[in-house]
Design an enzyme around this catalytic site. Sequence first.
Site, short mmCIF file in Angstrom:
data_model
loop_
_atom_site.label_atom_id
_atom_site.label_comp_id
_atom_site.label_asym_id
_atom_site.label_seq_id
_atom_site.Cartn_x
_atom_site.Cartn_y
_atom_site.Cartn_z
N GLY A 106 0.84 -1.20 0.00
CA GLY A 106 0.00 0.00 0.00
C GLY A 106 0.87 1.25 0.00
O GLY A 106 1.65 1.46 0.93
N ARG A 115 -8.28 1.72 6.01
CA ARG A 115 -8.83 1.46 7.35
C ARG A 115 -10.32 1.19 7.23
O ARG A 115 -11.00 1.80 6.42
CB ARG A 115 -8.57 2.67 8.26
CG ARG A 115 -7.09 2.95 8.49
CD ARG A 115 -6.90 4.13 9.43
NE ARG A 115 -7.48 3.89 10.72
CZ ARG A 115 -6.84 3.32 11.76
NH1 ARG A 115 -5.58 2.96 11.63
NH2 ARG A 115 -7.45 3.13 12.90
N HIS A 138 10.40 37.52 4.61
CA HIS A 138 11.63 36.95 4.08
C HIS A 138 12.68 36.92 5.17
O HIS A 138 12.82 37.88 5.90
CB HIS A 138 12.14 37.82 2.92
CG HIS A 138 13.45 37.36 2.39
ND1 HIS A 138 13.55 36.26 1.55
CD2 HIS A 138 14.71 37.81 2.58
CE1 HIS A 138 14.83 36.06 1.26
NE2 HIS A 138 15.55 37.00 1.87
P1 NAD Z 1 -5.02 4.85 1.68
O1 NAD Z 1 -6.37 4.60 1.15
O2 NAD Z 1 -4.49 6.24 1.77
O3 NAD Z 1 -3.94 4.03 0.81
C1 NAD Z 1 -4.01 2.65 0.64
C2 NAD Z 1 -3.24 2.31 -0.63
O4 NAD Z 1 -3.15 0.90 -0.71
C3 NAD Z 1 -3.94 2.78 -1.89
O5 NAD Z 1 -3.03 3.51 -2.67
C4 NAD Z 1 -4.35 1.48 -2.56
O6 NAD Z 1 -4.30 1.54 -3.98
C5 NAD Z 1 -3.30 0.52 -2.05
N1 NAD Z 1 -3.70 -0.88 -2.08
C6 NAD Z 1 -4.90 -1.41 -1.73
N2 NAD Z 1 -4.86 -2.75 -1.87
C7 NAD Z 1 -3.61 -3.07 -2.29
C8 NAD Z 1 -2.96 -4.28 -2.61
N3 NAD Z 1 -3.58 -5.44 -2.50
N4 NAD Z 1 -1.67 -4.24 -3.01
C9 NAD Z 1 -1.03 -3.06 -3.12
N5 NAD Z 1 -1.60 -1.89 -2.84
C10 NAD Z 1 -2.87 -1.89 -2.43
O7 NAD Z 1 -4.98 4.10 3.08
P2 NAD Z 1 -3.89 4.12 4.25
O8 NAD Z 1 -2.61 4.70 3.76
O9 NAD Z 1 -3.90 2.74 4.81
O10 NAD Z 1 -4.53 5.11 5.28
C11 NAD Z 1 -5.82 4.83 5.83
C12 NAD Z 1 -6.57 6.10 6.12
O11 NAD Z 1 -5.97 6.78 7.18
C13 NAD Z 1 -6.59 7.04 4.93
O12 NAD Z 1 -7.87 7.58 4.79
C14 NAD Z 1 -5.61 8.08 5.30
O13 NAD Z 1 -5.91 9.33 4.72
C15 NAD Z 1 -5.69 8.11 6.81
N6 NAD Z 1 -4.41 8.54 7.35
C16 NAD Z 1 -4.07 9.85 7.22
C17 NAD Z 1 -2.85 10.27 7.66
C18 NAD Z 1 -2.49 11.71 7.50
O14 NAD Z 1 -3.37 12.52 7.29
N7 NAD Z 1 -1.23 12.07 7.56
C19 NAD Z 1 -1.94 9.39 8.20
C20 NAD Z 1 -2.31 8.07 8.31
C21 NAD Z 1 -3.56 7.66 7.87
#
Ligand code: NAD
Length: 473
Positions: free
Chosen positions: A187, A280, A452
């Site tokens: 991911g 999630r 600046h």
């Molecule tokens: P995400 O949805 O951002 O990313 C998950 C990624 O996994 C996607 O790009 C998807 O294409 C990929 N994926 C799914 N199945 C897969 C597979 N079988 N093989 C390879 N890739 C695959 O989810 P996340 O990164 O787990 O985060 C979860 C949630 O928590 C999100 O909504 C995120 O925005 C939130 N979060 C936000 C922050 C922040 O704001 N800084 C930090 C952590 C989490």
Amino acid sequence: MAEAFDVVILGGGTGGYVAAIRGAQLGLRVAVVEREKLGGTCLHRGCIPSKALLRSAEVYATAKEGSAFGVMTEGLAFDLGRAMERKGKIVEQLHKGVQYLMGKHQITIIDGHGRIMGPSIFSPTAGAVRVERKDGESEIITPRFTVIATGSRPRPLSGLPFDAGRVISSDEALELRTLPKSILIIGGGVIGVEWASMFADFGVEVTVVEALPRILFQEDEEIANEMARLLKKRRVKVLVDAAVDAQTYRVADGQAMIEAMVRGAAQTLAADLILVAVGRQPNIDDIGLEATRVELAHGAIVVDSHLRTKEKTIYAIGDVVGGMQLAHVAAHEGILAMETIAGASSDPLHYEQIARCTYGRPEVASVGITEAQARERGHAVKTAKFQFRAIGKALVYGEADGFVKVVADSETNDLLGVHMIGPHVTDLIAEAALAHVLDAAPFEIGRTIHPHPTLSEALGEAALAADGLAIHG
Ligand code: NAD
């Protein structure tokens, strides 16, 4: 006779506790039912602890380059235990802060697991809530309204369950006692990129496997490509268009192994640990939804623009409603839900005006729509970019990779999106978010005098560049 509450909130995470405070400010009698700790995922298993570790990683990375600053750091070493200890202290300090706020606003906290029971003789419209307290007792509360703020948990990859050993989620990653030599991150979304960046700074060999054609798919393509380039420069292997076959997972020679198709070619991937970061899932189980008319779609609770579910007296906020699963979104959904309950007229949230942040090195932040989205929507698009390497403060700071990109409509001059990658952009994006809310045109951002030397000049210059007026570009 049990105490009477106007609102019971299930879950004391960022959404729940902020909603409680707003409710109290509006004169509502509020109780929060929390089965673990106030502060929820963001404080205990998400934003705060991960950012604390990311900061340790950043300090370590900077120290490694210390000689460039004239700071000699012979014998430099990284101590994960101490980084974890520091993380724990920050979390505890903020946890105390949330407890203090609950007391200050006279919000009742009930330690336990809450389940909605459906309409009751005490409260035929509201639906009672039964709380199984941690001390083994249970109690029934009959609030006028219930707000579901139960959050979410890491989603496992089908066929590859978390085992708290070699296949872990970000929850377990936050509790590691030793660093692996190598890690495979499945991911390449926000969590995948943040952990990839952190582990790379800790000296771990990192491979990121992303199913889509690029990492950080929600971000503007140029930003995502730049992040991939910079990760690769730090020796992170970034595999896109890559599908792992969960059935092939095995442990051999002390390594986790899994087969993958990467751009159509078979590859065997091996690492000490696998971190699964594929999204999630909302916590909707065992909270009594079956006793209600609350509707679900794709495993999340369906709400209207004011966070009302299909059950008149039940609202839902935060990760449990899907959408943008971000702490600041949950908090503002909580505020809106409480204002609606209290009868205050409040505008719905404009999700496109909310900033999104990824805390890698460098950071990524954005607000509004991407260039591709702007084109899809038929805008006459103009874009402008300004590189951090032309910003004095970025050079002084020693982090000059990245740029700010402005997307605007060339006919109306409306600001459509601001996309940033570079140092401290998760802080810098707030100005762009304000500009978006106030409907400022790029020239107004450019006319705002940015002090600046500061990193904020990059946004000022990018905005000027949208009209061909950048001074240093
Ligand atoms: P995400 O949805 O951002 O990313 C998950 C990624 O996994 C996607 O790009 C998807 O294409 C990929 N994926 C799914 N199945 C897969 C597979 N079988 N093989 C390879 N890739 C695959 O989810 P996340 O990164 O787990 O985060 C979860 C949630 O928590 C999100 O909504 C995120 O925005 C939130 N979060 C936000 C922050 C922040 O704001 N800084 C930090 C952590 C989490």
